[in-house]
Scaffold this active site. Structure first.
Site, PDB file in Angstrom:
ATOM      1  N   GLY A 161      65.275  55.015 118.883  1.00  0.00           N
ATOM      2  CA  GLY A 161      66.389  55.261 117.969  1.00  0.00           C
ATOM      3  C   GLY A 161      67.659  55.775 118.613  1.00  0.00           C
ATOM      4  O   GLY A 161      68.755  55.494 118.136  1.00  0.00           O
ATOM      5  N   GLU A 220      68.829  62.797 120.375  1.00  0.00           N
ATOM      6  CA  GLU A 220      68.056  62.214 119.267  1.00  0.00           C
ATOM      7  C   GLU A 220      68.978  61.449 118.326  1.00  0.00           C
ATOM      8  O   GLU A 220      70.191  61.682 118.302  1.00  0.00           O
ATOM      9  CB  GLU A 220      67.363  63.333 118.473  1.00  0.00           C
ATOM     10  CG  GLU A 220      65.871  63.335 118.474  1.00  0.00           C
ATOM     11  CD  GLU A 220      65.155  62.102 117.926  1.00  0.00           C
ATOM     12  OE1 GLU A 220      65.658  60.966 117.997  1.00  0.00           O
ATOM     13  OE2 GLU A 220      64.045  62.296 117.421  1.00  0.00           O
ATOM     14  N   ASP A 221      68.384  60.537 117.549  1.00  0.00           N
ATOM     15  CA  ASP A 221      69.174  59.808 116.558  1.00  0.00           C
ATOM     16  C   ASP A 221      69.370  60.640 115.289  1.00  0.00           C
ATOM     17  O   ASP A 221      70.479  60.761 114.784  1.00  0.00           O
ATOM     18  CB  ASP A 221      68.529  58.448 116.237  1.00  0.00           C
ATOM     19  CG  ASP A 221      67.055  58.545 115.837  1.00  0.00           C
ATOM     20  OD1 ASP A 221      66.467  59.653 115.868  1.00  0.00           O
ATOM     21  OD2 ASP A 221      66.464  57.498 115.505  1.00  0.00           O
ATOM     22  N   ASP A 281      65.167  65.124 110.712  1.00  0.00           N
ATOM     23  CA  ASP A 281      64.835  65.204 109.293  1.00  0.00           C
ATOM     24  C   ASP A 281      64.096  66.519 109.046  1.00  0.00           C
ATOM     25  O   ASP A 281      64.704  67.531 108.736  1.00  0.00           O
ATOM     26  CB  ASP A 281      64.017  63.977 108.889  1.00  0.00           C
ATOM     27  CG  ASP A 281      63.658  63.980 107.415  1.00  0.00           C
ATOM     28  OD1 ASP A 281      64.140  64.861 106.684  1.00  0.00           O
ATOM     29  OD2 ASP A 281      62.883  63.106 106.977  1.00  0.00           O
ATOM     30  N   VAL A 306      68.588  56.259 106.031  1.00  0.00           N
ATOM     31  CA  VAL A 306      69.760  55.698 106.696  1.00  0.00           C
ATOM     32  C   VAL A 306      69.372  54.788 107.867  1.00  0.00           C
ATOM     33  O   VAL A 306      68.334  54.981 108.505  1.00  0.00           O
ATOM     34  CB  VAL A 306      70.751  56.800 107.167  1.00  0.00           C
ATOM     35  CG1 VAL A 306      71.283  57.589 105.988  1.00  0.00           C
ATOM     36  CG2 VAL A 306      70.102  57.741 108.169  1.00  0.00           C
ATOM     37  N   ASP A 339      66.370  52.539 112.546  1.00  0.00           N
ATOM     38  CA  ASP A 339      65.733  51.355 111.986  1.00  0.00           C
ATOM     39  C   ASP A 339      65.018  51.645 110.679  1.00  0.00           C
ATOM     40  O   ASP A 339      64.745  52.794 110.332  1.00  0.00           O
ATOM     41  CB  ASP A 339      64.683  50.833 112.963  1.00  0.00           C
ATOM     42  CG  ASP A 339      63.428  51.706 112.968  1.00  0.00           C
ATOM     43  OD1 ASP A 339      63.566  52.935 113.120  1.00  0.00           O
ATOM     44  OD2 ASP A 339      62.318  51.170 112.796  1.00  0.00           O
ATOM     45  N   ARG A 358      68.682  48.133 113.742  1.00  0.00           N
ATOM     46  CA  ARG A 358      69.099  49.060 114.804  1.00  0.00           C
ATOM     47  C   ARG A 358      70.451  48.683 115.412  1.00  0.00           C
ATOM     48  O   ARG A 358      71.198  49.558 115.844  1.00  0.00           O
ATOM     49  CB  ARG A 358      68.063  49.075 115.940  1.00  0.00           C
ATOM     50  CG  ARG A 358      66.777  49.801 115.619  1.00  0.00           C
ATOM     51  CD  ARG A 358      66.046  50.135 116.921  1.00  0.00           C
ATOM     52  NE  ARG A 358      64.630  50.374 116.736  1.00  0.00           N
ATOM     53  CZ  ARG A 358      64.101  51.558 116.418  1.00  0.00           C
ATOM     54  NH1 ARG A 358      64.877  52.590 116.217  1.00  0.00           N
ATOM     55  NH2 ARG A 358      62.807  51.702 116.288  1.00  0.00           N
TER      56      ARG A 358
END
Ligand code: IMP
Ligand code: MG
Length: 177
Positions: free
Chosen positions: A42, A97-98, A101, A151, A157, A163
């Site tokens: 990600g 990191e992407d 959460d 998202v 993804d 992506r």
């Protein structure tokens, strides 16, 4: 595109923000021995854009982890699929990191990497959801906060799709419900 509910951040907005993060990191790490640790898959787009905006020598390392499915996030079971190639002892590490959460993935990464004795370790994430401090995770360099929707884009993804979209968008709920 028909699976998109709405665009949250355009390519221009994302890249402007990443340039700011890059400048900030450049200032903060001038006297350090920086290693960027990207979390596959990600974070790849974010990592590459960010790295271009950090005007310092920086090592590149990558790690891949699996969390057991997005829907079963409460389990918090994370395991390493691909480890770093080199030691990080004495290095100044930034984990890239992407999205954060629940923070459980980053909690696992921090615990896994801390025992290797980096000199310092910080977190940089493109996105963060409202739940992000459940696991006591503090993101040191954050791109944007996003609502608690699913998202996609800019590396993120759904079932390995979307992506490569160069912007961040909310996925239509009917695609994943
Ligand atoms: P956490 O462990 O709950 O913080 O989840 C982090 C990981 O879940 C991220 O690295 C993503 O791979 C994935 N994830 C969480 N939210 C989203 C989302 O809205 N879209 C795509 N991936 C997500
Ligand atoms: Mg991820």
């Amino acid at each position: 595109m028909r699976d998109i509910e709405r665009v949250l951040f355009t390519q221009e907005q994302v890249e402007t923000r990443i340039a700011e993060l890059g400048e900030q990191i450049t200032e903060d790490y001038r006297t350090k021995d920086l290693v960027l640790v990207g979390i596959l898959n990600g974070a790849v787009m974010f990592f590459s854009e960010l790295a271009k905006n950090i005007k310092l020598n920086a090592g590149f390392e990558f790690m891949a982890v699996s969390s057991y499915g997005y829907s079963s996030k409460s389990s918090g079971v994370v395991r390493t699929l691909k480890d770093l190639d080199r030691p990080i002892k004495g290095k100044d590490v930034i984990i890239i990191e992407d999205i954060v959460d629940t923070g459980l993935t980053l909690q696992y990464l921090m615990e896994t990497l801390k025992v290797r004795e980096p000199s310092t370790m910080r977190i940089c994430s493109l996105l963060q959801k409202p739940d992000a401090n459940l696991a006591g995770i503090k993101v040191d360099y954050l791109g944007f906060e996003v609502p608690d929707d699913y998202v996609i884009g800019y590396g993120l993804d759904y079932a390995q799709r979307y992506r490569n979209m160069p912007f961040v968008a909310v996925l239509k709920p009917e695609v994943y419900l």
